[in-house]
Design a protein around this motif. Structure first.
Motif, PDB file in Angstrom:
ATOM      1  N   ASN A 192       0.615   4.145  -2.970  1.00  0.00           N
ATOM      2  CA  ASN A 192       0.303   5.439  -2.562  1.00  0.00           C
ATOM      3  C   ASN A 192       1.545   6.364  -2.877  1.00  0.00           C
ATOM      4  O   ASN A 192       1.195   7.369  -3.435  1.00  0.00           O
ATOM      5  CB  ASN A 192       0.068   5.582  -1.060  1.00  0.00           C
ATOM      6  CG  ASN A 192      -1.427   4.829  -0.879  1.00  0.00           C
ATOM      7  OD1 ASN A 192      -2.019   4.614  -1.488  1.00  0.00           O
ATOM      8  ND2 ASN A 192      -1.560   4.605   0.531  1.00  0.00           N
ATOM      9  N   ASN A 193       2.689   6.157  -2.950  1.00  0.00           N
ATOM     10  CA  ASN A 193       3.809   6.839  -2.891  1.00  0.00           C
ATOM     11  C   ASN A 193       4.339   6.918  -4.424  1.00  0.00           C
ATOM     12  O   ASN A 193       5.203   7.784  -4.614  1.00  0.00           O
ATOM     13  CB  ASN A 193       4.755   6.636  -1.939  1.00  0.00           C
ATOM     14  CG  ASN A 193       4.436   6.742  -0.542  1.00  0.00           C
ATOM     15  OD1 ASN A 193       3.466   7.462  -0.378  1.00  0.00           O
ATOM     16  ND2 ASN A 193       5.150   6.177   0.374  1.00  0.00           N
TER      17      ASN A 193
ATOM     18  N   LYS B  38       0.783  -1.176  -0.149  1.00  0.00           N
ATOM     19  CA  LYS B  38      -0.008  -0.117   0.036  1.00  0.00           C
ATOM     20  C   LYS B  38       0.884   1.197  -0.055  1.00  0.00           C
ATOM     21  O   LYS B  38       0.665   2.191  -0.579  1.00  0.00           O
ATOM     22  CB  LYS B  38      -1.001  -0.057   1.124  1.00  0.00           C
ATOM     23  CG  LYS B  38      -1.933   1.069   1.233  1.00  0.00           C
ATOM     24  CD  LYS B  38      -2.501   1.154   2.579  1.00  0.00           C
ATOM     25  CE  LYS B  38      -3.643   0.062   2.490  1.00  0.00           C
ATOM     26  NZ  LYS B  38      -4.627   0.063   3.759  1.00  0.00           N
TER      27      LYS B  38
END
Length: 193
Positions: A174-175, A170
């Protein structure tokens, strides 16, 4: 940065023994993967012995390049197995490190969170702003080792690879995912894919 004897051992070997034409698979890449592994592990709440084993795997994951390019993950695992046994790691700990290392084989198929983390850390640069700088080092290495001929072939390979790559954790989704897609769009403009 690296305090452990087993970590210093492999970094010294990589620094002294890797051929100069490894412009990408070198100590800088190893330390980048180590740093990214630590950062992702922190955000994924990995601590204790699992974190220790994961970070050691990051340091050893490309050590196979000391001996060969093809199937370097297996050779990296063998190097880790031999070294870590001498540094007092238990058979279970050595097996865990080797499994983490083997997860970096492309196409990546991690089966645990630790394996997902190292996979994402190993290819973290695909979703970063230094993608083209780091990619140039890999391009030069692939040319020097006879695996690639020219920039057009490189751009096509990169476009195909980026289209197929996905992050697992995750944290990395996300990054890094949005930047990876941006980098892919820039490559597609250069390629004939």
């Amino acid at each position: 940065m690296i305090d452990s004897s087993e970590g210093k051992y492999i970094l010294q070997r990589l620094e002294k023994e890797l051929p100069a034409h490894f412009y990408y698979h070198n100590v800088d890449h190893t330390l980048d993967v180590y740093k990214c592994t630590a950062a992702i592990a922190g955000q994924e709440n990995v601590t204790g012995k699992n974190l220790d084993l994961l970070l050691i795997a990051a340091l050893y994951h490309d050590s196979g390049y000391l001996l060969q390019i093809a199937d370097h993950e297996t050779v990296s695992s063998n190097i880790a197995r031999q070294a870590l046994t001498q540094f007092g790691y238990s058979p279970n700990e050595v097996d865990a490190v080797c499994n983490i290392i083997m997860a970096t084989r492309v196409p990546q198929t991690p089966t645990s969170l630790l394996e997902e983390i190292i996979c994402d850390a190993d290819l973290d640069y695909l979703g970063r702003d230094d993608f083209f700088t780091i990619g140039q080092k890999l391009f030069e290495e692939l040319k020097a080792t006879g695996q690639l001929n020219d920039a057009d072939e490189w751009n096509n390979k990169q476009a195909t690879f980026l289209q197929q790559h996905r992050y697992f954790t995750k944290t990395s989704v996300n990054n890094r995912q949005a930047n990876q897609e941006r980098n892919l769009n820039q490559i597609i403009q250069k390629s004939t894919v």
